[in-house]
Design a protein around this motif. Sequence first.
Motif, PDB file in Angstrom:
ATOM      1  N   ILE A  36       0.848  -1.203   0.000  1.00  0.00           N
ATOM      2  CA  ILE A  36       0.000   0.000   0.000  1.00  0.00           C
ATOM      3  C   ILE A  36       0.882   1.250   0.000  1.00  0.00           C
ATOM      4  O   ILE A  36       0.660   2.191  -0.768  1.00  0.00           O
ATOM      5  CB  ILE A  36      -0.943   0.011   1.230  1.00  0.00           C
ATOM      6  CG1 ILE A  36      -1.929  -1.159   1.156  1.00  0.00           C
ATOM      7  CG2 ILE A  36      -1.690   1.344   1.330  1.00  0.00           C
ATOM      8  CD1 ILE A  36      -2.753  -1.381   2.417  1.00  0.00           C
ATOM      9  N   GLN A  37       1.925   1.218   0.834  1.00  0.00           N
ATOM     10  CA  GLN A  37       2.779   2.407   0.960  1.00  0.00           C
ATOM     11  C   GLN A  37       3.632   2.658  -0.273  1.00  0.00           C
ATOM     12  O   GLN A  37       4.145   3.752  -0.462  1.00  0.00           O
ATOM     13  CB  GLN A  37       3.639   2.283   2.225  1.00  0.00           C
ATOM     14  CG  GLN A  37       2.795   2.496   3.480  1.00  0.00           C
ATOM     15  CD  GLN A  37       3.551   2.272   4.776  1.00  0.00           C
ATOM     16  OE1 GLN A  37       4.530   1.505   4.794  1.00  0.00           O
ATOM     17  NE2 GLN A  37       3.112   2.913   5.846  1.00  0.00           N
ATOM     18  N   SER A  38       3.750   1.640  -1.133  1.00  0.00           N
ATOM     19  CA  SER A  38       4.516   1.836  -2.373  1.00  0.00           C
ATOM     20  C   SER A  38       3.791   2.772  -3.343  1.00  0.00           C
ATOM     21  O   SER A  38       4.360   3.213  -4.328  1.00  0.00           O
ATOM     22  CB  SER A  38       4.739   0.486  -3.062  1.00  0.00           C
ATOM     23  OG  SER A  38       3.511   0.067  -3.664  1.00  0.00           O
ATOM     24  N   GLY A  39       2.523   3.022  -3.063  1.00  0.00           N
ATOM     25  CA  GLY A  39       1.767   3.908  -3.949  1.00  0.00           C
ATOM     26  C   GLY A  39       1.076   3.174  -5.085  1.00  0.00           C
ATOM     27  O   GLY A  39       0.467   3.798  -5.959  1.00  0.00           O
ATOM     28  N   ARG A  40       1.155   1.889  -5.066  1.00  0.00           N
ATOM     29  CA  ARG A  40       0.553   1.075  -6.124  1.00  0.00           C
ATOM     30  C   ARG A  40      -0.952   1.323  -6.273  1.00  0.00           C
ATOM     31  O   ARG A  40      -1.509   1.219  -7.368  1.00  0.00           O
ATOM     32  CB  ARG A  40       0.782  -0.393  -5.757  1.00  0.00           C
ATOM     33  CG  ARG A  40       0.369  -1.352  -6.819  1.00  0.00           C
ATOM     34  CD  ARG A  40       0.893  -2.735  -6.502  1.00  0.00           C
ATOM     35  NE  ARG A  40       1.387  -3.353  -7.708  1.00  0.00           N
ATOM     36  CZ  ARG A  40       2.221  -4.392  -7.723  1.00  0.00           C
ATOM     37  NH1 ARG A  40       2.680  -4.898  -6.604  1.00  0.00           N
ATOM     38  NH2 ARG A  40       2.602  -4.903  -8.864  1.00  0.00           N
ATOM     39  N   TYR A  41      -1.621   1.661  -5.176  1.00  0.00           N
ATOM     40  CA  TYR A  41      -3.083   1.867  -5.224  1.00  0.00           C
ATOM     41  C   TYR A  41      -3.439   3.347  -5.061  1.00  0.00           C
ATOM     42  O   TYR A  41      -4.498   3.686  -4.544  1.00  0.00           O
ATOM     43  CB  TYR A  41      -3.757   1.009  -4.144  1.00  0.00           C
ATOM     44  CG  TYR A  41      -3.222  -0.402  -4.144  1.00  0.00           C
ATOM     45  CD1 TYR A  41      -3.553  -1.273  -5.188  1.00  0.00           C
ATOM     46  CD2 TYR A  41      -2.322  -0.836  -3.171  1.00  0.00           C
ATOM     47  CE1 TYR A  41      -3.026  -2.549  -5.245  1.00  0.00           C
ATOM     48  CE2 TYR A  41      -1.801  -2.119  -3.212  1.00  0.00           C
ATOM     49  CZ  TYR A  41      -2.144  -2.970  -4.249  1.00  0.00           C
ATOM     50  OH  TYR A  41      -1.607  -4.231  -4.308  1.00  0.00           O
ATOM     51  N   GLY A  42      -2.516   4.180  -5.514  1.00  0.00           N
ATOM     52  CA  GLY A  42      -2.736   5.621  -5.390  1.00  0.00           C
ATOM     53  C   GLY A  42      -1.991   6.163  -4.181  1.00  0.00           C
ATOM     54  O   GLY A  42      -1.402   5.411  -3.407  1.00  0.00           O
ATOM     55  N   ASP A  43      -2.046   7.478  -4.051  1.00  0.00           N
ATOM     56  CA  ASP A  43      -1.333   8.175  -2.988  1.00  0.00           C
ATOM     57  C   ASP A  43      -1.622   7.509  -1.635  1.00  0.00           C
ATOM     58  O   ASP A  43      -2.752   7.540  -1.150  1.00  0.00           O
ATOM     59  CB  ASP A  43      -1.777   9.643  -2.968  1.00  0.00           C
ATOM     60  CG  ASP A  43      -0.962  10.452  -1.970  1.00  0.00           C
ATOM     61  OD1 ASP A  43      -0.104   9.852  -1.276  1.00  0.00           O
ATOM     62  OD2 ASP A  43      -1.180  11.671  -1.898  1.00  0.00           O
ATOM     63  N   SER A  44      -0.593   6.933  -1.039  1.00  0.00           N
ATOM     64  CA  SER A  44      -0.826   6.131   0.165  1.00  0.00           C
ATOM     65  C   SER A  44      -1.031   6.985   1.406  1.00  0.00           C
ATOM     66  O   SER A  44      -1.476   6.479   2.435  1.00  0.00           O
ATOM     67  CB  SER A  44       0.329   5.163   0.385  1.00  0.00           C
ATOM     68  OG  SER A  44       1.482   5.875   0.774  1.00  0.00           O
ATOM     69  N   VAL A  45      -0.719   8.259   1.300  1.00  0.00           N
ATOM     70  CA  VAL A  45      -0.867   9.133   2.472  1.00  0.00           C
ATOM     71  C   VAL A  45      -2.297   9.086   3.007  1.00  0.00           C
ATOM     72  O   VAL A  45      -2.519   9.071   4.214  1.00  0.00           O
ATOM     73  CB  VAL A  45      -0.463  10.592   2.116  1.00  0.00           C
ATOM     74  CG1 VAL A  45      -0.838  11.544   3.245  1.00  0.00           C
ATOM     75  CG2 VAL A  45       1.014  10.658   1.838  1.00  0.00           C
TER      76      VAL A  45
END
Length: 834
Positions: free
Chosen positions: A745-754
């Motif tokens: 999730i934090q890799s940004g694979r599914y959009g801005d993880s923030v």
Amino acid sequence: PAWAPPAAAEQIWNEFSKEESTDEATIQKSFIRHATKTLARSSYNMDQFAAYQATAHSVRDHLIDRWNATQHCHSVKDPKRVYYMSLEFLIGRTLDNALLNLNLKDHYKRAIGGIGFTIEDLVDEEVDAALGNGGLGRLAACFMDSLATLDYPAWGYGIRYEYGIFQQKLVDGYQTEYPDYWLTFGNPWEIQRLDVSYDVRFRGYVEKYVDVSGQTRYRWEGGEKVVAVANDYPIPGFQTKNCINIRLWSSKPKKEFDFASFNEGNYDKSVEEQKAAENITSVLYPNDNHMVGKVLRLKQQYFFVSATLQDIIRRFKKTSRPWSEFPQQVSIQLNDTHPTLSIVELQRILIDEEGLTWDEAWDIVTHTYSYTNHTVLPEALEKWAVPLISDLLPRHMMIIFELNLYFLQRVEKLFPGDRDRLRRMSVIEEGHPQYVRMAHLAAIGSHHVNGVAELHSELVKTTIFADFVEFFGKEKFVNVTNGVTPRRWLHQANPGLSTLISEKLGGTAWLKDLSQLDKIKAFADDVGFQNRFMDIKYKNKIRLAEYVKDVTGVTLSPDALFDVQCKRLHEYKRQHMNIFGVIHRYEKLKSMSKAELEKVVPRVVIFAGKAAPGYYTAKLIIKLITSVANVVNADPQTSEYLKLIFIPNYNVSVAEILIPASDLSQHISTAGTEASGTSNMKFVLNGGLILGTVDGANIEIGEEVGKDNIFFFGALTAEVEDIRHHQMYHNVAMDAKLQGVIKSIQSGRYGDSVIFEPLLGTLRSDYYLLSKDFTPYLEAMERVDAAFKNKSAWAKKCITAAASMGKFSSDRSIQDYAKRIWKITPVPTTEEFA
Ligand code: 73E
């Protein structure tokens, strides 16, 4: 005195009040009469919705005839009645259900077909009556169906919200809420009873006085009044003449319009009061398993309680019995603590208005009420600030303090000097402000308290009411395991399977005695039967795939394993564990070779459910699901093996499509948190298997279907506290696979993880034990995949499981209540009343 027809007219009344016959021509005549006379339409000015309305009005005529017969019968026989008080009734649609319960489906199908419409299309025109949040409200609706079917003299009482549970739409993957104004085009299923109305008082003051016999008494005066008007919702039983009633109250202003004030130029003020009165029944509070202490909600509760008790008492007084007989004539069931003020209100009426002594009154009250607890989650237990109650209901607040004093005096007598016990058991939680603990009030004022599944009922006794068990004795605390109506949840939602079962069992009697399902087990090994059973499932999956295509645009293969989790979004239900599992599966698929991929069981993961509008974390889980879905469904490398769907606006009608189409459903709450669950029962009844924790009714389902036909995993209730303690005070590393998911999730694979950080942050304290349960969860999933590969063995599991569900009919639940708690017996509506 009541009017009676003159002898000469009696014949006419009897003749013309008979229920219409159900031949094709009579139905068509009735349809066209309603289309042209009730709706003022004509053959060149019809559409599908008008055709639905005309059909509904025509069916309603049958309901009303039976309703009248039932009421007449009950008023002559005057049996003990049960009153089911619930702030929620999640009914869904009525047309199809009424046609099936009245055994008129085929008649109407032919008749309506002859007029040029298709009954299935018309059924789809109806909007859901969604006057509930989830399981608690749907349970009330199932119970009404069973009460009617079993011929019990029963009434449901509730509120006619103008806005039901909000409509959910997805905007950029986020839940957005829209008002559910379900009455826009009228409601053919309700009968407004302007003649049945009561005043309800709020605020004002308490006057102390001495009556003629020298007794000091109190009366509640002043304040403002609103009017409660009855709206009746007929509930037909299945294959019986009996048709009971849900009476829903709506609020109206006492004075239509303050002209004096208007003429003085106070236009705003004169309209304001009117609006304030109407506001009371305007909207259903959209929180499930969570209490919000809003004044308007308290107003709703008292409004509902006051109108209902006036109605019950009026009916009781018709037969001029002494008050001491009230508990022999009336049993009142409180659906959770939401109607608990009813206990205080009855005490107030008896002492202030009827002149009974405190003790006489309290004796009647405590032999009348029983209370169902649906949750032990602390955030869901109702407590109301004392200043709020004092302001809105001053006399009730006095009575609560008084009954608490008497109660604590009894506790002190039994446990002298145990001050901490007094503090724990008090109805009043001390503090600034003080609070009234509604569950304590409900338990003290009731003769029975029940939980809704075995485990839950044990937890009720050992956690929130442990002290009360010591005080009252354990006999007062009982279990009534929930159930679901097989009429709506099998016969109506899954006609294919219902027909197959009826064929094998030689008729439809099993729909009134679900224990007969057991006989289907004999066919579990029969390959021909397996094929027919799984073919029905396949067709249901096609029906769902078409619906999903329609609402999301995504194409699903019915050959994949359909894996469903549909329920209110809540951290304790752990939809986030499910989506983390999907991410884990996706990452694994991405790392597989072509040869490895070919061995994978294709899977469709489906979510549905609403989040309370103010529940930030729950809404974030929806956003994560939709974000992952966007990536997964667009990935050509994996899309054959994994699809992810969030179906918007989950409601009863969506459930009717979703449940019969599932191969696997997930009921994965942290052990000890889900009191029962009821969709778990519906899924298995429809030939799907459960992946679940050892929680709620899952446990009893497991006992019935056998351990090979359910996929259990995860920490047990008894372990949960220790695990929490350990996580809190020792350095416990997060489960490695879960860490991998978080990295993904934090890799940004599914959009801005923030945006997901607050959700991931909940894993730090991990109150719901995702980390502990994650690996066992994934392992259970592997067992599911392996089992699904063997088609015949899978079919056998599904058939055996479905055939083992006899216990989970709401008919069984209702018989439990009737015999053990309400002490009522069936009163069939006999021919002389029809
Ligand atoms: O486990 C379910 C149960 O199956 C439970 O969470 C639910 O009731 C179902 C029927 O017994 C429930 N809903 C609420 N509490 N328990 C609730 C609480 C406050 C407002 C609205 C609903």
